[in-house]
Design a protein around this motif. Structure first.
Motif, PDB file in Angstrom:
ATOM      1  N   GLU A  92       0.832  -1.208   0.000  1.00 43.45           N
ATOM      2  CA  GLU A  92       0.000   0.000   0.000  1.00 43.45           C
ATOM      3  C   GLU A  92       0.868   1.260   0.000  1.00 43.45           C
ATOM      4  OE1 GLU A  92      -3.522   2.053   2.730  1.00 43.45           O
ATOM      5  OE2 GLU A  92      -2.967  -0.047   3.037  1.00 43.45           O
ATOM      6  N   GLU A  93       1.956   1.213   0.729  1.00 45.87           N
ATOM      7  CA  GLU A  93       2.831   2.380   0.834  1.00 45.87           C
ATOM      8  C   GLU A  93       3.639   2.606  -0.440  1.00 45.87           C
ATOM      9  OE1 GLU A  93       6.562   3.966   3.631  1.00 45.87           O
ATOM     10  OE2 GLU A  93       5.369   2.214   4.230  1.00 45.87           O
ATOM     11  N   ASN A  94       3.960   1.527  -1.158  1.00 43.96           N
ATOM     12  CA  ASN A  94       4.870   1.627  -2.300  1.00 43.96           C
ATOM     13  C   ASN A  94       4.211   1.349  -3.649  1.00 43.96           C
ATOM     14  OD1 ASN A  94       7.845   1.833  -1.102  1.00 43.96           O
ATOM     15  ND2 ASN A  94       6.668   0.449   0.209  1.00 43.96           N
ATOM     16  N   MET A  95       2.880   1.255  -3.681  1.00 43.08           N
ATOM     17  CA  MET A  95       2.195   0.877  -4.909  1.00 43.08           C
ATOM     18  C   MET A  95       2.519   1.813  -6.075  1.00 43.08           C
ATOM     19  SD  MET A  95       0.441  -1.336  -6.396  1.00 43.08           S
ATOM     20  CE  MET A  95      -0.061  -2.299  -4.972  1.00 43.08           C
ATOM     21  N   ARG A  96       2.582   3.111  -5.825  1.00 45.48           N
ATOM     22  CA  ARG A  96       2.865   4.063  -6.909  1.00 45.48           C
ATOM     23  C   ARG A  96       4.266   3.844  -7.473  1.00 45.48           C
ATOM     24  NH1 ARG A  96      -0.280   8.832  -6.002  1.00 45.48           N
ATOM     25  NH2 ARG A  96       1.120  10.021  -7.348  1.00 45.48           N
ATOM     26  N   GLY A  97       5.188   3.376  -6.655  1.00 44.95           N
ATOM     27  CA  GLY A  97       6.538   3.118  -7.119  1.00 44.95           C
ATOM     28  C   GLY A  97       6.644   1.893  -8.007  1.00 44.95           C
ATOM     29  N   LEU A  98       5.574   1.084  -8.050  1.00 41.32           N
ATOM     30  CA  LEU A  98       5.558  -0.115  -8.882  1.00 41.32           C
ATOM     31  C   LEU A  98       4.909   0.128 -10.235  1.00 41.32           C
ATOM     32  CD1 LEU A  98       4.583  -2.738  -6.143  1.00 41.32           C
ATOM     33  CD2 LEU A  98       6.848  -2.348  -7.132  1.00 41.32           C
ATOM     34  N   ILE A  99       4.554   1.385 -10.509  1.00 41.52           N
ATOM     35  CA  ILE A  99       3.960   1.727 -11.804  1.00 41.52           C
ATOM     36  C   ILE A  99       5.073   2.059 -12.798  1.00 41.52           C
ATOM     37  CG2 ILE A  99       2.429   3.302 -13.040  1.00 41.52           C
ATOM     38  CD1 ILE A  99       0.951   3.793 -10.418  1.00 41.52           C
ATOM     39  N   PRO A 100       5.202   1.302 -13.882  1.00 41.17           N
ATOM     40  CA  PRO A 100       6.263   1.584 -14.860  1.00 41.17           C
ATOM     41  C   PRO A 100       5.966   2.843 -15.662  1.00 41.17           C
ATOM     42  CG  PRO A 100       4.857  -0.193 -15.651  1.00 41.17           C
ATOM     43  CD  PRO A 100       4.397   0.124 -14.260  1.00 41.17           C
ATOM     44  N   ALA A 101       7.009   3.477 -16.159  1.00 39.97           N
ATOM     45  CA  ALA A 101       6.865   4.695 -16.969  1.00 39.97           C
ATOM     46  C   ALA A 101       6.655   4.293 -18.427  1.00 39.97           C
ATOM     47  CB  ALA A 101       8.084   5.592 -16.809  1.00 39.97           C
ATOM     48  N   PHE A 102       5.425   3.978 -18.750  1.00 39.72           N
ATOM     49  CA  PHE A 102       5.056   3.551 -20.094  1.00 39.72           C
ATOM     50  C   PHE A 102       4.934   4.775 -20.995  1.00 39.72           C
ATOM     51  CE2 PHE A 102       1.220   2.398 -22.820  1.00 39.72           C
ATOM     52  CZ  PHE A 102       1.963   1.717 -23.766  1.00 39.72           C
ATOM     53  N   GLU A 103       5.621   4.767 -22.137  1.00 41.31           N
ATOM     54  CA  GLU A 103       5.661   5.946 -23.005  1.00 41.31           C
ATOM     55  C   GLU A 103       4.463   6.055 -23.945  1.00 41.31           C
ATOM     56  OE1 GLU A 103       9.343   6.479 -25.037  1.00 41.31           O
ATOM     57  OE2 GLU A 103      10.560   6.140 -23.240  1.00 41.31           O
ATOM     58  N   GLY A 104       3.613   5.035 -24.003  1.00 43.62           N
ATOM     59  CA  GLY A 104       2.409   5.124 -24.821  1.00 43.62           C
ATOM     60  C   GLY A 104       2.427   4.187 -26.017  1.00 43.62           C
ATOM     61  N   PHE A 105       1.518   4.431 -26.935  1.00 41.84           N
ATOM     62  CA  PHE A 105       1.463   3.603 -28.144  1.00 41.84           C
ATOM     63  C   PHE A 105       0.850   4.419 -29.278  1.00 41.84           C
ATOM     64  CE2 PHE A 105      -2.728   3.027 -26.343  1.00 41.84           C
ATOM     65  CZ  PHE A 105      -3.579   2.888 -27.438  1.00 41.84           C
ATOM     66  N   SER A 106       0.994   3.911 -30.488  1.00 40.71           N
ATOM     67  CA  SER A 106       0.422   4.590 -31.653  1.00 40.71           C
ATOM     68  C   SER A 106      -0.021   3.539 -32.660  1.00 40.71           C
ATOM     69  CB  SER A 106       1.446   5.534 -32.302  1.00 40.71           C
ATOM     70  OG  SER A 106       2.555   4.804 -32.805  1.00 40.71           O
ATOM     71  N   MET A 107      -0.895   3.946 -33.556  1.00 40.28           N
ATOM     72  CA  MET A 107      -1.305   3.063 -34.648  1.00 40.28           C
ATOM     73  C   MET A 107      -1.692   3.915 -35.846  1.00 40.28           C
ATOM     74  SD  MET A 107      -5.096   1.714 -33.550  1.00 40.28           S
ATOM     75  CE  MET A 107      -6.499   2.851 -33.399  1.00 40.28           C
ATOM     76  N   SER A 108      -1.668   3.276 -37.009  1.00 43.27           N
ATOM     77  CA  SER A 108      -2.057   3.980 -38.227  1.00 43.27           C
ATOM     78  C   SER A 108      -2.725   2.987 -39.169  1.00 43.27           C
ATOM     79  CB  SER A 108      -0.840   4.614 -38.915  1.00 43.27           C
ATOM     80  OG  SER A 108       0.099   3.618 -39.304  1.00 43.27           O
ATOM     81  N   GLY A 109      -3.585   3.538 -40.020  1.00 41.82           N
ATOM     82  CA  GLY A 109      -4.230   2.721 -41.037  1.00 41.82           C
ATOM     83  C   GLY A 109      -5.151   1.654 -40.490  1.00 41.82           C
ATOM     84  N   PHE A 110      -5.937   1.997 -39.452  1.00 42.89           N
ATOM     85  CA  PHE A 110      -6.887   1.029 -38.895  1.00 42.89           C
ATOM     86  C   PHE A 110      -8.159   1.007 -39.731  1.00 42.89           C
ATOM     87  CE2 PHE A 110     -10.649   0.242 -36.255  1.00 42.89           C
ATOM     88  CZ  PHE A 110     -10.356  -1.034 -35.779  1.00 42.89           C
ATOM     89  N   SER A 111      -8.651  -0.203 -40.016  1.00 41.69           N
ATOM     90  CA  SER A 111      -9.896  -0.351 -40.774  1.00 41.69           C
ATOM     91  C   SER A 111     -10.678  -1.525 -40.206  1.00 41.69           C
ATOM     92  CB  SER A 111      -9.601  -0.575 -42.254  1.00 41.69           C
ATOM     93  OG  SER A 111     -10.812  -0.659 -42.994  1.00 41.69           O
ATOM     94  N   MET A 112     -11.980  -1.351 -40.073  1.00 44.43           N
ATOM     95  CA  MET A 112     -12.825  -2.386 -39.473  1.00 44.43           C
ATOM     96  C   MET A 112     -14.157  -2.450 -40.204  1.00 44.43           C
ATOM     97  SD  MET A 112     -14.139  -2.550 -35.492  1.00 44.43           S
ATOM     98  CE  MET A 112     -14.927  -0.921 -35.609  1.00 44.43           C
ATOM     99  N   ASP A 113     -14.599  -3.663 -40.475  1.00 39.31           N
ATOM    100  CA  ASP A 113     -15.914  -3.909 -41.065  1.00 39.31           C
ATOM    101  C   ASP A 113     -16.413  -5.219 -40.465  1.00 39.31           C
ATOM    102  OD1 ASP A 113     -18.177  -4.399 -42.528  1.00 39.31           O
ATOM    103  OD2 ASP A 113     -17.234  -4.226 -44.495  1.00 39.31           O
ATOM    104  N   ILE A 114     -17.224  -5.113 -39.395  1.00 42.28           N
ATOM    105  CA  ILE A 114     -17.681  -6.289 -38.665  1.00 42.28           C
ATOM    106  C   ILE A 114     -19.179  -6.184 -38.390  1.00 42.28           C
ATOM    107  CG2 ILE A 114     -15.442  -6.659 -37.576  1.00 42.28           C
ATOM    108  CD1 ILE A 114     -16.554  -5.359 -35.049  1.00 42.28           C
ATOM    109  N   PRO A 115     -19.839  -7.310 -38.091  1.00 40.20           N
ATOM    110  CA  PRO A 115     -21.265  -7.257 -37.761  1.00 40.20           C
ATOM    111  C   PRO A 115     -21.496  -6.500 -36.461  1.00 40.20           C
ATOM    112  CG  PRO A 115     -20.569  -9.500 -38.304  1.00 40.20           C
ATOM    113  CD  PRO A 115     -19.328  -8.697 -38.145  1.00 40.20           C
TER     114      PRO A 115
END
Length: 598
Positions: free
Chosen positions: A342-365
């Motif tokens: 409980e005291e150290n939970m924030r210290g266990l959060i990794p510094a994730f830089e994010g993500f990106s995507m391009s050209g997404f296409s979807m055609d589903i029911p």
């Protein structure tokens, strides 16, 4: 919708295990005859046995005899680790090494797999370092299908270094990373089962480095067995040791960039529909101590015959900095309890830089509307997180462009029905949210919050939130809450650009009233001006604001900019906004308002 049945998935798991055992040939995970059994009380109890057959070994100028080499290749690495670490030979060739795996799992059918490693060759081996190591190929045949992988090779393979990593030989003097192998290449292969056929592309990497772990392989296995026996009652001492071991692992390896030539599969899903899945290629950035690398995947596509498709030109998972996580894990006491977490939970959060995507296409029911389909495209999306403080990014940006979708009809959703009533049947939209904490000024700069609709409008908001002290990101929840209650809005700037939305809305109103847009515009412009002046009665520049709004509604100006700035430092706080809920006019005397139209 699944690509493969449980049978085929088990086959691919075995194939993956086989490939890993080849990529790290000195990993001491096989025994000549080994059985691993979980407690009988568990419904998933499993018995797995391994047997190894080596018909022939051709050793040239080897300082280790054939009998010992046979033991080593059969899995008895631990008892012969020193001999293996000092191996010297012109060459060692094993034409065929066959591993038979037999397993029985409670409630399921038994399975058998035979893994054949062809032409294992070590060349120019000097004091445990092979100038070259190669395999002509790997084949696996099981009750459920087959797996074949082509040629694998690497240079400067440090056998002693691998043994040192796992504590099987004394490597106490080595504290720095050293090269384990270079120039790794794998040709690729195929996987075949009753309901799936896959082709895998080549794999390559320039270098892999490592150092000895602080926990030996024997200690690690002993701990894992204890954890498996009592997964719901982990001893605090074991938990503390496990956390320090993870911290050690995060800093024990370094790799160059790895590339993967992709995979293509054709099969059937659980409903017996034909399905194809492919990835054109993947790249994994170099791993370094404390940094988990970014992964980029190109050309993702999944198609279910007669059902739907989904594709991506690229998706990139950005790197993750584990430095703070490692420091927190290393600080763990000998025994770890809930209070420490409980005291150290924030210290266990990794510094994730994010993500990106391009050209997404979807055609589903559309699962909620029979016969309807969900069709959407996203040109680009990006999430960037940076400058973490106590597990919270103090710089964040998220954006998307060309979000294209049809506005469905007959959904019963009032907002969607209104858009269609206005003649908007397709949307091409985008947005951007960007903000950063300015520590020196104790302020959060809202760089941009915007939304754009092609041929409709663009709305942009920017501003400054003052009194944002360091305590806002404190790991102490009480301190963070107190700091959050003290922040104040110092300034806001709103910009609206009309690119056609006003014409669409006025056209709909004109149609209802039997008039035309040209006639209605000046009427609504005058009405807007009068309303603004009335609302802002007594506020300086109220007339200028009314004129700006009037020009925007009349269509003589396409851009309306409105600025709001608090008259007193630090700005408008929580109490002012709470008062404005019942008396909106109470806030007007505390701000300066400006407006321009152009």
């Amino acid at each position: 919708m699944l690509l493969m049945s449980p049978t085929a998935r088990r086959l691919s798991a075995l194939a993956g295990a086989c490939l890993l055992s080849v990529a790290l040939p000195a990993l001491p995970v096989l025994a000549k005859e080994k059985t691993r059994t979980k407690p009988a009380a568990e419904s998933t109890a499993v018995d797995v046995s391994y047997s190894v057959s080596i018909p022939q070994i051709d050793a040239v100028d080897s300082n280790v005899d054939d009998a010992v080499l046979t033991e080593i290749l059969s899995g008895n690495v631990a008892d012969n680790a020193d001999a293996l670490a000092g191996l010297t030979a012109t060459s060692i060739t094993v034409p065929e090494l066959e591993v038979t795996v037999t397993g029985d799992q409670t409630g399921e059918e038994s399975f058998t797999a035979t893994i054949t490693i062809n032409d294992l060759v070590l060349e120019d081996v000097v004091d445990g370092v092979a100038g070259g190591v190669s395999l002509a190929g790997v084949d696996m045949v099981s009750d459920e299908g087959t797996f074949t992988f082509g040629t694998l090779s690497a240079a400067q393979f440090d056998i002693g270094g691998v043994l040192g990593i796992y504590g099987l030989v004394d490597a106490s003097e080595q504290t720095e990373l050293q090269t384990i192998y270079t120039d790794f290449t794998a040709e690729g292969g195929t996987l075949s089962a009753d309901d799936v056929e896959c082709t895998m592309g080549p794999v390559s990497g320039a270098e892999f480095k490592a150092r000895p772990l602080n926990t030996s392989f024997v200690e690690l296995m002993t701990m894992v067995e204890r954890l498996e026996e009592n997964p719901d009652d982990v001893a605090p001492a074991d938990l503390g040791a496990l956390m320090r071991m993870y911290a050690d692992l995060f800093t024990a390896f370094e790799t160059s960039e790895m590339t993967f030539g992709g995979v293509s599969c054709d099969g059937v899903d659980e409903d017996d529909q034909a399905i194809s899945f492919s990835i054109a290629g993947m790249t994994m950035g170099g791993m370094s101590p404390g940094i988990y690398p970014g992964i980029s995947m190109d050309g993702f596509d999944i198609t279910v015959d007669g059902d739907g498709t989904m594709s991506l030109d690229n998706v990139t998972i950005k790197p993750t900095d584990l430095t703070n996580v490692i420091a927190t894990l290393q600080s763990a006491p000998d025994t770890v309890d809930d209070a420490w977490f409980e005291e150290n939970m924030r210290g266990l959060i990794p510094a994730f830089e994010g993500f990106s995507m391009s050209g997404f296409s979807m055609d589903i029911p559309d699962a909620e509307s029979e016969g309807a389909r969900i069709k959407a495209d996203i040109g680009a999306f990006d999430l960037t997180l940076a400058h973490y403080l106590n597990g919270i990014p103090t710089r964040a940006e998220m954006s998307a462009d060309n979000i294209q979708a049809e506005v469905p009809a007959g959904t019963g959703d009032e907002s969607l029905d209104q858009l269609r009533a206005l003649g908007v049947t397709d949307i091409d939209a985008g947005f951007r949210i960007a903000a950063a904490w300015d520590e020196a000024a104790s302020a959060i700069r809202i760089e941009e919050i915007s939304m754009t609709g092609a041929d409709l409008a663009t709305v942009t908001l920017a501003g400054t939130i003052a009194n944002a002290t360091r305590d806002l990101f404190s790991a102490d929840n009480d301190a963070a809450l107190a700091a959050a209650m003290g922040v104040a809005v110092q300034s806001l700037d709103l910009s609206i650009v009309d690119a056609g939305l006003a014409d669409i809305a006025l056209a709909a109103v004109a149609a209802d009233q039997g008039g035309d847009v040209a006639t209605l515009r000046p009427i609504y412009a005058d009405l807007a001006k009068g309303t603004m002046i009335s609302l802002l009665a007594g506020v300086a520049d109220a007339a200028k604001l009314g004129d700006a709004v009037s020009a925007f509604v009349a269509g003589t100006a396409k851009t309306l900019e409105i600025g709001l700035e608090a008259k007193e430092e630090p700005g408008l706080g929580l109490m002012e906004f709470m008062a404005a809920e019942t008396n909106p006019a109470s806030i007007l005397n505390k701000v300066n308002i400006s407006a321009t139209a152009k």
